[in-house]
Design an enzyme around this catalytic site. Structure first.
Site, mmCIF file in Angstrom:
data_model
loop_
_atom_site.group_PDB
_atom_site.id
_atom_site.type_symbol
_atom_site.label_atom_id
_atom_site.label_comp_id
_atom_site.label_asym_id
_atom_site.label_seq_id
_atom_site.Cartn_x
_atom_site.Cartn_y
_atom_site.Cartn_z
ATOM 1 C CB SER A 232 -0.978 -0.005 1.180
ATOM 2 O OG SER A 232 -0.308 0.206 2.393
ATOM 3 C CG ASN A 233 3.678 2.739 2.984
ATOM 4 O OD1 ASN A 233 3.440 3.924 3.181
ATOM 5 N ND2 ASN A 233 3.593 1.823 3.928
ATOM 6 C CG HIS B 296 9.713 1.436 12.050
ATOM 7 N ND1 HIS B 296 9.992 0.088 11.938
ATOM 8 C CD2 HIS B 296 9.301 1.638 13.327
ATOM 9 C CE1 HIS B 296 9.771 -0.490 13.100
ATOM 10 N NE2 HIS B 296 9.354 0.421 13.963
ATOM 11 C CG ASP C 209 13.728 -0.048 12.454
ATOM 12 O OD1 ASP C 209 13.577 0.023 11.229
ATOM 13 O OD2 ASP C 209 13.182 -0.903 13.155
ATOM 14 C CD GLU D 160 3.276 3.005 7.690
ATOM 15 O OE1 GLU D 160 3.904 2.516 6.743
ATOM 16 O OE2 GLU D 160 2.857 2.315 8.635
#
Ligand code: GAR
Length: 196
Positions: free
Chosen positions: A13-14, A109, A150, A179
């Protein structure tokens, strides 16, 4: 105007949200390819629908570790990319790739890093930990990728409220929506800070 490649593992989806911003001409960029570690993932289908070349690189396609690492370079060398965008990519990025694209690899993230980041914090586990810690705010972070999970420089964050009756799934959905708004803007601003 800049070029980027994407790496993804999941629903995508991003990735799709970035493509939408390009189509709407809000993001002046072109997506050159998608690399996936699972050829049947949603992201691969989105790439096919949008006629973006998809490459499958995994321990299945490349059982030899050296050939596995080199396979990424073989793909990126075919395209004039300025950035590599990780959009739900769940594998570690090889050190060869990190060296080649220093400060050019971005990740998103689903928490407000440095909280709830690092090894073991991915997908629903992040949101479960946020709920367990009784936080009233969570969010999303876009950061540069380095050799530690991260921990690269933070480029952008968005805050998302946590409500009393949230489940990890409900919270994940709310964070995911944020996001989609955060990633393209942060990519645009970072590219612009480098003169693109
Ligand atoms: C997103 O929530 C992203 O932040 C997360 O995976 C999801 C992918 O969704 N990434 C991580 O947890 C990386 N540590 P998508 O495939 O629908 O874009």
């Amino acid at each position: 105007m800049f070029n980027f490649g994407v790496m993804a593992s999941g629903a995508g989806s991003n990735f799709e949200a970035l493509l939408k911003q390009i189509q709407k001409k809000r993001l002046q960029a072109a997506c050159c390819f998608l690399i996936v570690n699972n050829k049947n993932c949603g992201a691969a289908q989105i790439a096919q629908k949008n006629k973006i070349p998809v490459y499958h690189i995994s321990a299945l396609t490349h059982p030899n570790p050296k050939e596995y690492e080199e396979a990424f370079l073989t793909v990126i060398e075919q395209y004039p990319i300025d950035f590599l965008v990780l959009a739900g990519y769940m594998k570690k990025v090889s050190s060869l790739l990190l060296e080649r694209l220093k400060n050019r690899i971005l990740n998103i993230h689903p928490s407000l890093l440095p909280d709830f980041g690092g090894k073991g914090f991915y997908g629903l586990r992040v949101h479960e930990a946020v709920l367990k810690a009784h936080r009233s705010w969570t969010g999303a972070t876009v950061h540069l990728v380095n050799s530690k999970y991260d921990e690269g420089r933070i480029l952008g964050q968005s805050m998302v409220p946590v409500f009393k009756n949230d489940t990890a799934e409900v919270l994940a959905e709310r964070v995911l929506k944020s996001e989609h708004k955060l990633y393209w803007k942060t990519l645009r601003d970072y590219a612009s800070s480098l003169g693109y």
